[in-house]
Write an enzyme that holds these catalytic residues in place. Structure first.
Site, PDB file in Angstrom:
ATOM      1  N   HIS A 154       0.817  -1.210   0.000  1.00 23.06           N
ATOM      2  CA  HIS A 154       0.000   0.000   0.000  1.00 23.06           C
ATOM      3  C   HIS A 154       0.852   1.262   0.000  1.00 23.06           C
ATOM      4  CE1 HIS A 154      -3.254  -2.740   1.198  1.00 23.06           C
ATOM      5  NE2 HIS A 154      -4.082  -1.788   0.814  1.00 23.06           N
ATOM      6  N   LYS A 158      -0.942   4.849   4.736  1.00 25.22           N
ATOM      7  CA  LYS A 158      -2.010   3.984   5.249  1.00 25.22           C
ATOM      8  C   LYS A 158      -1.929   3.917   6.772  1.00 25.22           C
ATOM      9  CE  LYS A 158      -4.136  -0.540   4.708  1.00 25.22           C
ATOM     10  NZ  LYS A 158      -5.450   0.040   5.008  1.00 25.22           N
TER      11      LYS A 158
END
Ligand SMILES: NC(=O)C1=CN([C@@H]2O[C@H](COP(=O)(O)OP(=O)(O)OC[C@H]3O[C@@H](n4cnc5c(N)ncnc54)[C@H](O)[C@@H]3O)[C@@H](O)[C@H]2O)C=CC1
Ligand SMILES: O=C(O)C1=N[C@H](C(=O)O)C[C@H](O)C1
EC number: 1.17.1.8
Length: 270
Positions: A154, A158
């Site tokens: 990611h 995040k």
């Protein structure tokens, strides 16, 4: 306001054919990465009316005062339970993409819903159709492979690790393995001579590895191995627009789905 290049038609690819009354929608986390995309998608949908945008520090009652029938929540794991409680108290359906739910939290929400038999809450760790399919394919394949590991990748901002999607994928795989009589990999992440963390997190016997890298959005690989062969399942969200057909589907369907729904699989007919 966003960098998405998708068209409204692409964002709304699951739009129903039938004529429905307009649904009033409020967005929580409206200034965030996902909230911004939801605002854009709701504004582009002829059958949805954006009535409230609420972010941190704003008055939560705005969504009730504005007559929201459905709230979409993309906020933070540490505030989402309060938001859901508020929506249930106010008789507002809730479509939740925020992560961080365990069995205890889901049970609490189901209890809150008990006295409100017409109200719905949909909680989905991933609204991307490809990601939902990846989870289903992983479940299907799980019983054929003695080894399995998950790598989720990611963007570096995040808030949680591992991702909600990876946690759910691991649990679904573990359940499929148990159902097939396969043993959980014993101490899969705790080899004697490893540096702590080198083998990832252990979720019900499935090692899960989290990568955070500038340039990425949301990606996941499930690697499965048997003697002499491997199977790799991979999904990539390159743009947050990829989550919008699933979000809009849930917004439109939630009025017909009272109670707690986890994941959008049933909404997709899976
Ligand atoms: N289910 C899915 O398909 C997806 C889920 N997510 C999840 O959604 C959540 C949000 O992700 P991002 O948008 O990237 O985060 P973000 O940090 O960009 O946005 C969160 C927003 O919520 C706001 N916020 C914080 N507390 C609030 C409160 N009490 N009331 C209203 N707003 C509040 C923040 O100010 C921020 O604008 C994360 O849990 C993430 O994992 C993200 C992408 C897809
Ligand atoms: O924070 C994100 O970005 C994402 N969060 C969800 C998750 O934790 O699984 C869904 C997707 O992976 C993007």
């Amino acid at each position: 306001m966003t960098t998405s290049t998708s068209t409204p038609a692409q964002q709304d690819s699951l739009v129903p054919e039938r004529e429905e009354p307009v649904i009033n929608v409020g967005v929580l986390g409206a200034r965030g990465r996902m909230g911004t995309e939801v605002v854009k998608a709701v504004n582009a949908a002829a059958d949805l009316e954006l009535v409230a945008m609420v972010d941190d520090g704003d008055w939560l009652f705005n969504v009730a005062d504005a007559g929201a029938q459905v709230v979409v929540d993309f906020t933070r794991p540490d505030v989402v339970m309060d938001n859901i409680r508020f929506c249930i108290d106010q008789n507002i359906h809730c479509v939740v993409g925020t992560t961080g739910f365990d069995e205890a939290k889901l049970a609490t929400i189901a209890e809150w819903l008990e006295p409100k038999p017409d109200l719905g809450v949909v909680i989905a760790p991933n609204f991307g159709i490809g990601a939902v399919l990846l989870m289903r394919f992983a479940q299907e394949a799980a019983r054929f492979f003695p080894s399995v590991e998950i790598v989720e990748l990611h963007h570096p901002n995040k808030v949680d690790a591992p991702s909600g999607t990876a946690v759910r994928t691991a649990r679904l795989i573990a359940a499929a393995r148990r159902a097939a009589g396969l043993p959980a990999a014993p101490d899969a992440t705790k080899e004697a001579d490893s540096l702590p963390g080198a083998r990832g997190a252990d979720i019900e016997g499935v090692p899960v590895h989290a990568v955070r890298l500038t340039g990425l959005v949301a990606h996941q690989e499930v690697l499965m191995g048997a003697e002499g062969e491997t199977l790799t399942l991979r999904h990539d969200s390159y743009d947050r627009a990829s989550f919008m057909p699933g979000v809009l589907l849930a917004v439109r369907e939630i009025g017909r789905r009272p109670g707690l729904t986890v994941g959008i699989e049933s909404l997709l007919g899976l």
